[in-house]
Design a protein around this motif. Structure first.
Motif, PDB file in Angstrom:
ATOM      1  N   LEU A  17      17.267  31.758  13.102  1.00 26.02           N
ATOM      2  CA  LEU A  17      15.937  32.058  13.660  1.00 26.02           C
ATOM      3  C   LEU A  17      16.047  32.607  15.081  1.00 26.02           C
ATOM      4  O   LEU A  17      15.374  33.584  15.431  1.00 26.02           O
ATOM      5  N   ARG A  18      16.907  32.005  15.901  1.00 23.69           N
ATOM      6  CA  ARG A  18      17.075  32.473  17.282  1.00 23.69           C
ATOM      7  C   ARG A  18      17.604  33.902  17.312  1.00 23.69           C
ATOM      8  O   ARG A  18      17.101  34.754  18.053  1.00 23.69           O
ATOM      9  N   LEU A  19      18.600  34.205  16.466  1.00 26.05           N
ATOM     10  CA  LEU A  19      19.162  35.557  16.429  1.00 26.05           C
ATOM     11  C   LEU A  19      18.129  36.567  15.943  1.00 26.05           C
ATOM     12  O   LEU A  19      18.024  37.663  16.489  1.00 26.05           O
ATOM     13  N   ALA A  20      17.367  36.193  14.923  1.00 28.82           N
ATOM     14  CA  ALA A  20      16.350  37.108  14.390  1.00 28.82           C
ATOM     15  C   ALA A  20      15.280  37.399  15.433  1.00 28.82           C
ATOM     16  O   ALA A  20      14.862  38.548  15.611  1.00 28.82           O
ATOM     17  N   GLN A  21      14.836  36.373  16.147  1.00 30.10           N
ATOM     18  CA  GLN A  21      13.812  36.573  17.177  1.00 30.10           C
ATOM     19  C   GLN A  21      14.334  37.471  18.294  1.00 30.10           C
ATOM     20  O   GLN A  21      13.626  38.364  18.763  1.00 30.10           O
ATOM     21  N   ARG A  22      15.570  37.245  18.718  1.00 33.11           N
ATOM     22  CA  ARG A  22      16.154  38.077  19.776  1.00 33.11           C
ATOM     23  C   ARG A  22      16.305  39.521  19.312  1.00 33.11           C
ATOM     24  O   ARG A  22      16.010  40.457  20.057  1.00 33.11           O
ATOM     25  N   GLU A  35      25.549  46.188  22.463  1.00 35.99           N
ATOM     26  CA  GLU A  35      25.916  44.858  22.010  1.00 35.99           C
ATOM     27  C   GLU A  35      25.217  44.625  20.679  1.00 35.99           C
ATOM     28  O   GLU A  35      24.048  44.950  20.522  1.00 35.99           O
ATOM     29  N   GLU A  36      25.954  44.084  19.718  1.00 32.64           N
ATOM     30  CA  GLU A  36      25.369  43.791  18.415  1.00 32.64           C
ATOM     31  C   GLU A  36      25.718  42.363  18.024  1.00 32.64           C
ATOM     32  O   GLU A  36      26.846  41.918  18.214  1.00 32.64           O
ATOM     33  N   SER A  37      24.733  41.642  17.482  1.00 33.34           N
ATOM     34  CA  SER A  37      24.906  40.242  17.102  1.00 33.34           C
ATOM     35  C   SER A  37      24.934  40.087  15.592  1.00 33.34           C
ATOM     36  O   SER A  37      24.218  40.780  14.871  1.00 33.34           O
ATOM     37  N   PHE A  38      25.739  39.113  15.153  1.00 30.86           N
ATOM     38  CA  PHE A  38      25.880  38.773  13.745  1.00 30.86           C
ATOM     39  C   PHE A  38      25.837  37.262  13.614  1.00 30.86           C
ATOM     40  O   PHE A  38      26.334  36.539  14.479  1.00 30.86           O
ATOM     41  N   PHE A  39      25.279  36.785  12.522  1.00 24.89           N
ATOM     42  CA  PHE A  39      25.329  35.368  12.198  1.00 24.89           C
ATOM     43  C   PHE A  39      26.536  35.177  11.285  1.00 24.89           C
ATOM     44  O   PHE A  39      26.731  35.936  10.333  1.00 24.89           O
ATOM     45  N   VAL A  40      27.373  34.190  11.580  1.00 23.95           N
ATOM     46  CA  VAL A  40      28.516  33.866  10.720  1.00 23.95           C
ATOM     47  C   VAL A  40      28.532  32.369  10.453  1.00 23.95           C
ATOM     48  O   VAL A  40      28.116  31.568  11.287  1.00 23.95           O
ATOM     49  N   SER A  46      27.799  36.068   6.357  1.00 21.72           N
ATOM     50  CA  SER A  46      27.542  36.784   7.602  1.00 21.72           C
ATOM     51  C   SER A  46      26.441  37.806   7.371  1.00 21.72           C
ATOM     52  O   SER A  46      26.317  38.359   6.281  1.00 21.72           O
ATOM     53  N   GLU A  47      25.656  38.030   8.416  1.00 20.47           N
ATOM     54  CA  GLU A  47      24.627  39.062   8.369  1.00 20.47           C
ATOM     55  C   GLU A  47      24.329  39.525   9.784  1.00 20.47           C
ATOM     56  O   GLU A  47      24.470  38.775  10.740  1.00 20.47           O
ATOM     57  N   ARG A  48      23.947  40.786   9.885  1.00 17.08           N
ATOM     58  CA  ARG A  48      23.512  41.316  11.169  1.00 17.08           C
ATOM     59  C   ARG A  48      22.228  40.599  11.575  1.00 17.08           C
ATOM     60  O   ARG A  48      21.425  40.233  10.708  1.00 17.08           O
ATOM     61  N   ALA A  49      22.039  40.430  12.857  1.00 14.38           N
ATOM     62  CA  ALA A  49      20.829  39.746  13.335  1.00 14.38           C
ATOM     63  C   ALA A  49      19.571  40.422  12.796  1.00 14.38           C
ATOM     64  O   ALA A  49      18.608  39.755  12.427  1.00 14.38           O
ATOM     65  N   GLU A  50      19.587  41.752  12.699  1.00 12.74           N
ATOM     66  CA  GLU A  50      18.429  42.507  12.221  1.00 12.74           C
ATOM     67  C   GLU A  50      18.156  42.280  10.738  1.00 12.74           C
ATOM     68  O   GLU A  50      17.064  42.545  10.260  1.00 12.74           O
ATOM     69  N   GLU A  51      19.170  41.826   9.985  1.00 15.64           N
ATOM     70  CA  GLU A  51      19.020  41.624   8.544  1.00 15.64           C
ATOM     71  C   GLU A  51      18.461  40.247   8.186  1.00 15.64           C
ATOM     72  O   GLU A  51      18.110  39.996   7.039  1.00 15.64           O
ATOM     73  N   ILE A  52      18.382  39.362   9.145  1.00 19.15           N
ATOM     74  CA  ILE A  52      17.976  37.987   8.855  1.00 19.15           C
ATOM     75  C   ILE A  52      16.530  37.954   8.374  1.00 19.15           C
ATOM     76  O   ILE A  52      15.635  38.505   9.013  1.00 19.15           O
ATOM     77  N   ASP A  53      16.330  37.318   7.246  1.00 23.12           N
ATOM     78  CA  ASP A  53      15.000  37.135   6.673  1.00 23.12           C
ATOM     79  C   ASP A  53      14.384  35.917   7.365  1.00 23.12           C
ATOM     80  O   ASP A  53      14.762  34.778   7.096  1.00 23.12           O
ATOM     81  N   THR A  61      39.715  28.637  12.626  1.00 22.95           N
ATOM     82  CA  THR A  61      38.571  28.536  11.723  1.00 22.95           C
ATOM     83  C   THR A  61      37.287  28.846  12.491  1.00 22.95           C
ATOM     84  O   THR A  61      37.239  28.721  13.712  1.00 22.95           O
ATOM     85  N   LEU A  62      36.262  29.253  11.754  1.00 23.34           N
ATOM     86  CA  LEU A  62      34.972  29.598  12.346  1.00 23.34           C
ATOM     87  C   LEU A  62      33.991  28.445  12.219  1.00 23.34           C
ATOM     88  O   LEU A  62      34.063  27.656  11.282  1.00 23.34           O
ATOM     89  N   ALA A  63      33.063  28.400  13.143  1.00 28.17           N
ATOM     90  CA  ALA A  63      31.932  27.485  13.090  1.00 28.17           C
ATOM     91  C   ALA A  63      30.682  28.342  12.901  1.00 28.17           C
ATOM     92  O   ALA A  63      30.675  29.527  13.237  1.00 28.17           O
ATOM     93  N   PRO A  64      29.614  27.786  12.375  1.00 24.46           N
ATOM     94  CA  PRO A  64      28.376  28.561  12.277  1.00 24.46           C
ATOM     95  C   PRO A  64      27.906  28.971  13.675  1.00 24.46           C
ATOM     96  O   PRO A  64      27.941  28.162  14.604  1.00 24.46           O
ATOM     97  N   GLY A  65      27.515  30.214  13.815  1.00 20.97           N
ATOM     98  CA  GLY A  65      27.032  30.659  15.108  1.00 20.97           C
ATOM     99  C   GLY A  65      26.900  32.161  15.204  1.00 20.97           C
ATOM    100  O   GLY A  65      26.920  32.872  14.202  1.00 20.97           O
ATOM    101  N   GLU A  66      26.798  32.618  16.435  1.00 21.27           N
ATOM    102  CA  GLU A  66      26.590  34.037  16.730  1.00 21.27           C
ATOM    103  C   GLU A  66      27.903  34.697  17.111  1.00 21.27           C
ATOM    104  O   GLU A  66      28.599  34.254  18.014  1.00 21.27           O
TER     105      GLU A  66
END
Length: 144
Positions: free
Chosen positions: A128-133, A59-64, A83-90, A45-50
């Protein structure tokens, strides 16, 4: 040389289908799982994270959040609740979610309400951390 095929899928959309992936780092419920080609079969199972996908030097990051991970025959399937790409985070939406979670925590809730508020805070902070990065990387690549 062996590589991975990665799919990230939610109920709403296919977030990513990628070939020739070198490695994947996934937030599983028991901790971070690193997956390389020829990884043993795995289901967890997945946990919330990167989630981090490495493909060559990129390297590409996603929020799941939540869901399942299956690894089999160099195929990595991520079936995520969201899930969303880090660049897509509002960022505004993520900041508002953080503020709402913060208010809920200040209300001294208990039991399930407290757990839900804490989980909402973790998700908002990760987003927020993923979007800032991601924005930092984009700014650095424009400067070059």
């Amino acid at each position: 040389m062996a590589s991975l095929r990665l799919e990230i899928i939610t109920a709403e959309r296919i977030v990513l289908t990628a070939e020739a992936v070198g490695s994947v780092r996934v937030p599983a419920s028991e901790g971070i799982v690193g997956i390389l080609p020829r990884h043993a079969p795995l289901m967890t199972t997945l946990a919330p994270g990167e989630l981090i996908m490495r493909k060559g030097e990129e390297e590409e990051s996603f929020f799941v959040t939540g869901g399942f991970l299956e690894v089999r025959d160099n195929h990595v399937a991520v079936l995520a609740d969201a899930s969303e790409r880090a660049e897509e985070i509002d960022v505004d939406r993520a900041e508002e979610a953080r503020r709402r979670a913060e208010e809920a925590l200040k209300e001294k809730r208990e039991g399930a309400e407290l757990a839900a508020a804490e989980a909402a805070m973790r998700r908002a902070l990760i987003r927020l951390r993923l979007a800032q990065r991601a924005r930092g990387r984009r700014g650095a690549s424009r400067a070059q």
